[in-house]
Design an enzyme around this catalytic site. Structure first.
Site, short mmCIF file in Angstrom:
data_model
loop_
_atom_site.label_atom_id
_atom_site.label_comp_id
_atom_site.label_asym_id
_atom_site.label_seq_id
_atom_site.Cartn_x
_atom_site.Cartn_y
_atom_site.Cartn_z
N ARG A 91 -2.12 -3.50 -8.05
CA ARG A 91 -0.89 -3.27 -7.52
C ARG A 91 0.22 -3.65 -8.15
NH1 ARG A 91 -4.75 -4.63 -3.53
NH2 ARG A 91 -5.58 -3.13 -2.24
N HIS B 40 2.61 3.22 -7.64
CA HIS B 40 1.00 3.45 -7.57
C HIS B 40 0.61 4.30 -8.47
CE1 HIS B 40 -0.44 0.79 -4.42
NE2 HIS B 40 -0.97 1.44 -3.88
N TYR C 106 -10.54 8.99 -4.67
CA TYR C 106 -10.17 9.47 -6.25
C TYR C 106 -11.24 10.38 -6.73
CZ TYR C 106 -6.89 5.37 -6.04
OH TYR C 106 -5.81 4.78 -5.85
N ARG D 102 -1.76 2.64 -10.93
CA ARG D 102 -3.18 2.34 -10.25
C ARG D 102 -4.03 3.63 -10.01
NH1 ARG D 102 -5.32 -1.81 -6.98
NH2 ARG D 102 -5.93 -0.92 -4.91
N HIS E 199 -10.70 -2.73 -3.15
CA HIS E 199 -10.85 -2.02 -1.94
C HIS E 199 -11.88 -2.92 -1.12
CE1 HIS E 199 -8.85 1.79 -3.51
NE2 HIS E 199 -7.75 1.17 -3.29
N LYS F 133 -4.58 -8.05 -0.96
CA LYS F 133 -4.41 -7.89 0.57
C LYS F 133 -5.26 -9.04 1.17
CE LYS F 133 -2.55 -3.25 0.40
NZ LYS F 133 -2.52 -1.98 1.00
#
Length: 313
Positions: free
Chosen positions: A161, A257, A292, A260, A283, A185
């Site tokens: 990110r 993004h 994806y 990414r 993730h 995150k």
């Protein structure tokens, strides 16, 4: 001529009062008002055909059945797209809420009817040629150019990110192991590999550009610095990306993004396992990464359709 002349008097008055409320009290834009008018005309026609001449006799079941007709196209022609159906239900819910609050109806039958879930938008990915064009033509000379090239190379090489990359300190880059340590995150960290071109760009920046940007601030730990020697902000990094896309002549929208998304898509197209990509992206759930695979499936379908001898038989 009223937009609802075909409706019974009471429905026509309520529908008109609601639209007037949207204009006077809510300041609703004219384009939205026009769309709501079409939506409510369709709803009013459905109520009349169902035998409901007022809002008092409308049940939650009837509103739900109306939603079903939006999806199937019964009575009113072609079915609506999910976004249009969702907007129509919002208009209907607003109408019933207004009628209940104003005391026109004794209950709100639409309160438990929710708009249909919109299909998840597929991430936008650049092609490999577009990425190479961005990296090769998107930056300028001088210290800032070296910094920007290192930033873009690192974004694409790691799939990080943009906030994770600007949060890097110099010590987070391990040139011997060819990895970087990212703060993701929720305070989670992950170490991800870095490709040789990105490492070379980072090393060139560290040797030839960062010292001048640091402006004598020997204690500065941030990897990417702004012109005042402080840490490069996320907003500034986004500006770097947009300027690079403009210089490279990329006509499609390039967001923070984008690289990414491109990183993940290119890995999967190259045969990477989705769980490996999940770990690289940071993730928590593989379900987040699997969006994806929808992108790559579109590519597979195109290849199949153009190359398999019986694809269209």
């Amino acid at each position: 001529m009223s937009e609802f002349d075909e409706l019974p008097d009471e429905l026509r008055r309520v529908f008109g009062a609601y639209l007037n409320h949207l204009v006077v009290e809510r300041g609703t834009a004219s384009s939205t008002l026009e769309a709501y008018t079409r939506d409510l005309r369709r709803y009013g026609s459905y109520l009349v055909h169902s035998g409901a001449g007022t809002l008092r006799g409308v049940s939650s079941e009837l509103v739900g059945e109306f939603l079903a007709t939006l999806r199937t196209g019964e009575r009113d022609g072609a079915p609506l797209a999910p976004a249009s159906a969702a907007r129509t239900i919002v208009a209907v819910r607003g109408l019933h809420r207004f009628a209940f609050v104003e005391g026109i109806a004794e209950h709100d039958p639409a309160s438990e009817v929710t708009p249909p879930a919109l299909p998840r938008r597929l991430p936008k990915a650049l092609s490999l040629d577009e990425v190479l064009c961005l990296l090769d033509r998107g930056t300028v000379g001088g210290p800032r150019g070296l910094r920007d090239r290192a930033l873009l190379e690192l974004l694409y090489s790691t799939g990080a990110r943009i906030s994770e990359v600007v949060g890097l300190d110099v010590d987070d880059v391990d040139t011997h192991e060819r990895t970087v340590l990212l703060d993701g995150k929720g305070g989670g960290q992950r170490r991800v590999p870095v490709g040789r071109p990105a490492l070379e760009a980072v090393e060139a920046y560290l040797v030839r550009a960062r010292p001048s940007l640091a402006a004598g601030k020997t204690q500065a730990s941030a990897l990417f610095l702004n012109v005042r020697g402080g840490r490069l902000s996320r907003q500034s990094a986004w500006s770097v990306l947009k300027a690079a896309a403009s210089r490279a002549g990329l006509t499609s929208s390039v967001s923070p993004h984008t690289l990414r998304h491109s990183f993940a898509t290119h890995l999967l197209e190259g045969g990477a396992d989705v769980r490996v990509v999940q770990e690289l992206l940071g993730h928590a759930s593989v379900a987040t990464t699997q969006v994806y695979t929808m992108v790559t499936m579109n590519t597979l379908r195109e290849v199949y359709a153009t190359t398999h001898p019986r694809a269209h038989d």
